[in-house]
Design an enzyme around this catalytic site. Structure first.
Site, PDB file in Angstrom:
ATOM      1  N   ASN A   8      -0.539  -6.056  14.428  1.00 51.19           N
ATOM      2  CA  ASN A   8      -0.578  -7.167  15.379  1.00 51.19           C
ATOM      3  C   ASN A   8      -1.836  -7.063  16.222  1.00 51.19           C
ATOM      4  O   ASN A   8      -2.196  -5.969  16.670  1.00 51.19           O
ATOM      5  CB  ASN A   8       0.658  -7.125  16.274  1.00 51.19           C
ATOM      6  CG  ASN A   8       1.923  -7.314  15.469  1.00 51.19           C
ATOM      7  OD1 ASN A   8       2.379  -8.420  15.267  1.00 51.19           O
ATOM      8  ND2 ASN A   8       2.476  -6.216  14.971  1.00 51.19           N
ATOM      9  N   THR A  50       3.188  -4.882   9.600  1.00 50.15           N
ATOM     10  CA  THR A  50       2.080  -5.727  10.047  1.00 50.15           C
ATOM     11  C   THR A  50       1.290  -5.030  11.139  1.00 50.15           C
ATOM     12  O   THR A  50       1.823  -4.221  11.892  1.00 50.15           O
ATOM     13  CB  THR A  50       2.567  -7.088  10.580  1.00 50.15           C
ATOM     14  OG1 THR A  50       3.469  -6.875  11.670  1.00 50.15           O
ATOM     15  CG2 THR A  50       3.232  -7.909   9.493  1.00 50.15           C
ATOM     16  N   GLU A  94      -0.546 -11.740  13.048  1.00 48.00           N
ATOM     17  CA  GLU A  94      -0.044 -10.524  12.414  1.00 48.00           C
ATOM     18  C   GLU A  94      -0.673 -10.403  11.035  1.00 48.00           C
ATOM     19  O   GLU A  94      -0.672 -11.362  10.268  1.00 48.00           O
ATOM     20  CB  GLU A  94       1.474 -10.576  12.280  1.00 48.00           C
ATOM     21  CG  GLU A  94       2.201 -10.786  13.596  1.00 48.00           C
ATOM     22  CD  GLU A  94       3.700 -10.944  13.411  1.00 48.00           C
ATOM     23  OE1 GLU A  94       4.272 -10.229  12.576  1.00 48.00           O
ATOM     24  OE2 GLU A  94       4.270 -11.800  14.101  1.00 48.00           O
TER      25      GLU A  94
END
Length: 186
Positions: free
Chosen positions: A44, A42, A123
């Site tokens: 962020n 992911t 995310e």
């Protein structure tokens, strides 16, 4: 595609408050769980850099489009996570020209109850395989719709299974009109 009982029906085109578009924001190091524990990396982003309505949105899973760009004003740096691990911020300097395109995304907005987070996070899982990490790069993205509410899980495997279902739903929807053409907003 088979729908889960928690899935929200996705309309044929975005309805208010969507689409929500961001400006370019920073990609920061998270907890390191997306790739390491879940196999689902992911990007962020700091919620305070996003439009104010994002903080008011229901927690859960969303879909949209994203574009990356290097932050060339910076030199590579080492950052330390709270757990003591090190992350290299290359500020997107290793992104290829192709990796600077527009890609479908699945976004999580929430508290991640499975991990007992104390801070609300945003995310993004970008539906592309990247050659290198790109901490410190800039990302601009859209929220085009809502897939489901945030859930707590009893097992990591159940969480991973639901994320894979979210990815399938997002990919399917984003390849239909008018969702597909909305990538041109980025």
């Amino acid at each position: 595609m088979a729908r889960r009982p928690v899935d929200i029906p996705i309309p044929a085109s975005p309805v208010q408050p969507f689409p929500i578009l961001t400006e370019y924001v920073d990609i920061v190091a998270g907890f390191g769980r997306g790739s390491a524990e879940l196999g689902i990396p992911t990007a962020n982003v700091p919620i305070e850099q996003l439009p104010s309505e994002v903080n008011e949105m229901a927690t859960g899973v969303y879909f949209g489009w994203a574009r990356l760009r290097p932050n060339m004003d910076q030199e590579a740096q080492v950052h330390h996570r709270n757990d003591g691990s090190e992350v290299i911020y290359n500020f997107g300097s290793k992104l290829s020209e192709t990796e600077r395109g527009v890609f479908p995304i699945v976004l999580s907005v929430g508290w991640n109850p499975f991990y007992n987070n104390s801070k609300k996070t945003v995310e993004l899982h970008i539906l592309n395989d990247f050659e290198e990490d790109f901490y410190g790069a800039k990302i601009k993205f859209s929220f085009l719709g809502y897939i489901r509410p945030e859930l707590n899980y009893t097992t990591k495997e159940a969480l991973i299974e639901d994320i894979h279902t979210d990815i399938k739903i997002a990919s399917e929807v984003l390849h239909t009109e008018p969702y597909s053409s909305l990538k041109n907003q980025l």
